[in-house]
Design a protein around this motif. Structure first.
Motif, PDB file in Angstrom:
ATOM      1  N   UNK A 280      -9.686  -9.817 -65.305  1.00 28.75           N
ATOM      2  CA  UNK A 280      -8.449 -10.566 -65.033  1.00 28.75           C
ATOM      3  C   UNK A 280      -7.548  -9.751 -63.981  1.00 28.75           C
ATOM      4  N   UNK A 281      -7.045 -10.368 -63.117  1.00 27.93           N
ATOM      5  CA  UNK A 281      -6.259  -9.769 -61.981  1.00 27.93           C
ATOM      6  C   UNK A 281      -4.796 -10.317 -62.115  1.00 27.93           C
ATOM      7  N   UNK A 282      -3.771  -9.592 -62.132  1.00 27.66           N
ATOM      8  CA  UNK A 282      -2.323  -9.790 -62.194  1.00 27.66           C
ATOM      9  C   UNK A 282      -1.832  -9.233 -60.915  1.00 27.66           C
ATOM     10  N   UNK A 283      -1.420 -10.155 -59.791  1.00 23.47           N
ATOM     11  CA  UNK A 283      -0.791  -9.751 -58.818  1.00 23.47           C
ATOM     12  C   UNK A 283       0.768  -9.743 -58.719  1.00 23.47           C
ATOM     13  N   UNK A 284       1.293  -8.913 -58.694  1.00 19.25           N
ATOM     14  CA  UNK A 284       2.794  -8.793 -58.610  1.00 19.25           C
ATOM     15  C   UNK A 284       3.313  -8.572 -57.438  1.00 19.25           C
ATOM     16  N   UNK A 285       4.298  -9.480 -56.762  1.00 19.86           N
ATOM     17  CA  UNK A 285       4.888  -9.458 -55.507  1.00 19.86           C
ATOM     18  C   UNK A 285       6.055  -8.444 -55.397  1.00 19.86           C
TER      19      UNK A 285
ATOM     20  N   UNK B  60      -3.276  -0.764 -58.796  1.00 21.50           N
ATOM     21  CA  UNK B  60      -3.296  -0.463 -57.420  1.00 21.50           C
ATOM     22  C   UNK B  60      -2.355  -1.411 -56.812  1.00 21.50           C
ATOM     23  N   UNK B  61      -2.295  -0.972 -55.363  1.00 15.01           N
ATOM     24  CA  UNK B  61      -1.120  -1.624 -54.748  1.00 15.01           C
ATOM     25  C   UNK B  61      -1.409  -1.654 -53.418  1.00 15.01           C
ATOM     26  N   UNK B  62      -0.733  -2.553 -52.526  1.00 17.22           N
ATOM     27  CA  UNK B  62      -0.763  -2.616 -50.795  1.00 17.22           C
ATOM     28  C   UNK B  62      -0.206  -1.129 -50.402  1.00 17.22           C
ATOM     29  N   UNK B  63      -0.702  -0.711 -49.449  1.00 12.37           N
ATOM     30  CA  UNK B  63      -0.119   0.431 -48.834  1.00 12.37           C
ATOM     31  C   UNK B  63       1.239   0.153 -48.233  1.00 12.37           C
ATOM     32  N   UNK B  64       2.493  -0.133 -48.762  1.00  9.88           N
ATOM     33  CA  UNK B  64       3.679  -0.375 -48.170  1.00  9.88           C
ATOM     34  C   UNK B  64       4.702  -0.024 -48.917  1.00  9.88           C
TER      35      UNK B  64
ATOM     36  N   UNK C 160      -0.643  -6.012 -46.131  1.00 13.68           N
ATOM     37  CA  UNK C 160      -0.039  -7.168 -45.931  1.00 13.68           C
ATOM     38  C   UNK C 160      -0.653  -7.664 -44.348  1.00 13.68           C
ATOM     39  N   UNK C 161      -0.508  -8.766 -44.158  1.00 10.89           N
ATOM     40  CA  UNK C 161      -0.936  -9.383 -42.899  1.00 10.89           C
ATOM     41  C   UNK C 161      -0.375  -8.597 -41.505  1.00 10.89           C
ATOM     42  N   UNK C 162      -1.067  -8.269 -40.542  1.00 14.95           N
ATOM     43  CA  UNK C 162      -0.532  -7.648 -39.568  1.00 14.95           C
ATOM     44  C   UNK C 162      -0.165  -8.545 -38.666  1.00 14.95           C
ATOM     45  N   UNK C 163       1.167  -8.652 -38.432  1.00 20.12           N
ATOM     46  CA  UNK C 163       1.797  -9.655 -37.537  1.00 20.12           C
ATOM     47  C   UNK C 163       2.081  -9.461 -35.934  1.00 20.12           C
ATOM     48  N   UNK C 164       1.443  -8.160 -35.596  1.00 21.32           N
ATOM     49  CA  UNK C 164       1.386  -7.693 -34.268  1.00 21.32           C
ATOM     50  C   UNK C 164       2.805  -7.243 -33.723  1.00 21.32           C
TER      51      UNK C 164
ATOM     52  N   UNK D  15     -15.577  -6.155 -62.158  1.00 20.70           N
ATOM     53  CA  UNK D  15     -14.841  -5.122 -62.878  1.00 20.70           C
ATOM     54  C   UNK D  15     -14.365  -5.729 -64.431  1.00 20.70           C
ATOM     55  N   UNK D  16     -14.706  -4.985 -65.417  1.00 18.37           N
ATOM     56  CA  UNK D  16     -14.320  -5.687 -66.648  1.00 18.37           C
ATOM     57  C   UNK D  16     -12.592  -5.193 -67.025  1.00 18.37           C
ATOM     58  N   UNK D  17     -12.089  -6.023 -67.597  1.00 22.93           N
ATOM     59  CA  UNK D  17     -10.676  -5.675 -68.031  1.00 22.93           C
ATOM     60  C   UNK D  17      -9.617  -6.336 -66.913  1.00 22.93           C
ATOM     61  N   UNK D  18      -8.404  -5.674 -67.244  1.00 20.12           N
ATOM     62  CA  UNK D  18      -7.150  -6.352 -66.381  1.00 20.12           C
ATOM     63  C   UNK D  18      -6.964  -5.241 -65.357  1.00 20.12           C
ATOM     64  N   UNK D  19      -6.829  -5.837 -64.155  1.00 19.34           N
ATOM     65  CA  UNK D  19      -6.244  -5.192 -62.884  1.00 19.34           C
ATOM     66  C   UNK D  19      -4.977  -5.440 -62.679  1.00 19.34           C
ATOM     67  N   UNK D  20      -4.043  -4.685 -62.491  1.00 16.52           N
ATOM     68  CA  UNK D  20      -2.485  -4.823 -61.977  1.00 16.52           C
ATOM     69  C   UNK D  20      -2.605  -4.534 -60.394  1.00 16.52           C
ATOM     70  N   UNK D  21      -2.061  -5.549 -59.521  1.00 16.32           N
ATOM     71  CA  UNK D  21      -1.788  -5.435 -58.223  1.00 16.32           C
ATOM     72  C   UNK D  21      -0.592  -5.497 -57.745  1.00 16.32           C
ATOM     73  N   UNK D  22       0.257  -4.356 -57.277  1.00 17.06           N
ATOM     74  CA  UNK D  22       1.575  -4.708 -56.755  1.00 17.06           C
ATOM     75  C   UNK D  22       1.206  -4.855 -54.990  1.00 17.06           C
ATOM     76  N   UNK D  23       1.268  -6.086 -54.642  1.00 17.04           N
ATOM     77  CA  UNK D  23       0.858  -6.534 -53.368  1.00 17.04           C
ATOM     78  C   UNK D  23       1.981  -7.336 -52.390  1.00 17.04           C
ATOM     79  N   UNK D  24       1.952  -7.411 -51.100  1.00 22.90           N
ATOM     80  CA  UNK D  24       2.596  -8.234 -50.348  1.00 22.90           C
ATOM     81  C   UNK D  24       2.333  -9.653 -50.600  1.00 22.90           C
TER      82      UNK D  24
END
Length: 193
Positions: free
Chosen positions: A4-9, A49-53, A75-79, A131-140
């Protein structure tokens, strides 16, 4: 085994409020207050886990989470567009913006294409499915879009059709090479100024 993945913006930041391509700014006071008010409303994860921002780290901290940054979830690299508003870029490079929004493989801004970010996030998601279980990811927001595009097997052109509001949770659950989507829900009632 179900993963289970929970993505939080992330919470709001000046760049988000100004429709400016992210340039590393921090969450604003209202965004930080909203995140603090949402602390504790997420199910306890096995991993965080998290985006490196800055704004993802700060959102996680305000939510009361200790995170490990994951480079694949950046995040997306917009150059060369980084730090500029969409309005500024559209005025200066209208054809380029049109190509960018219409062609998932286009990256003439000097960064990466939408297709590239979808592939990168998809590889991470596929590996995480074991990966079993819940992962929480704070991401862009664009990482949330890429994860949904990959999980549902959508065409890259669907990327821009997915809106990801600040401090929203988007859940994916996966088993046997297949992902299911639970549409995003606000974490808490936003704090008003």
């Amino acid at each position: 085994m179900t993963s289970r993945m929970t993505f939080v913006s992330p919470a709001t930041s000046p760049s988000l409020r100004q429709a400016r391509f992210y340039d590393g700014d921090s969450v604003d006071a209202m965004g930080a207050a909203s995140a603090r008010s949402a602390a504790g409303c997420l199910r306890s994860p096995a991993r965080v886990t998290a985006s490196p921002s800055a704004r993802c780290r700060e959102t996680a901290r305000a939510l009361g989470l200790e995170v490990v940054e994951t480079p694949e979830l950046r995040g997306l690299d917009v150059g060369r567009w980084r730090g500029r508003t969409l309005e500024e870029v559209a005025a200066a490079e209208p054809e380029a913006v049109g190509h960018w929004l219409a062609d998932p493989g286009w990256a003439a801004h000097g960064g990466e294409s939408v297709r590239d970010v979808c592939v990168r996030v998809g590889r991470w998601l596929d590996a995480a499915q074991d990966t079993d279980g819940r992962t929480l990811a704070v991401v862009e927001p664009e990482v949330v879009r890429a994860a949904v595009v990959h999980a549902l097997g959508l065409p890259g052109s669907a990327f821009w059709r997915l809106d990801v509001p600040p401090l929203a949770a988007t859940e994916l659950s996966g088993r046997a090479g297949r992902w299911n989507l639970r549409l995003g829900q606000p974490l808490a009632v936003p704090v008003t100024a």
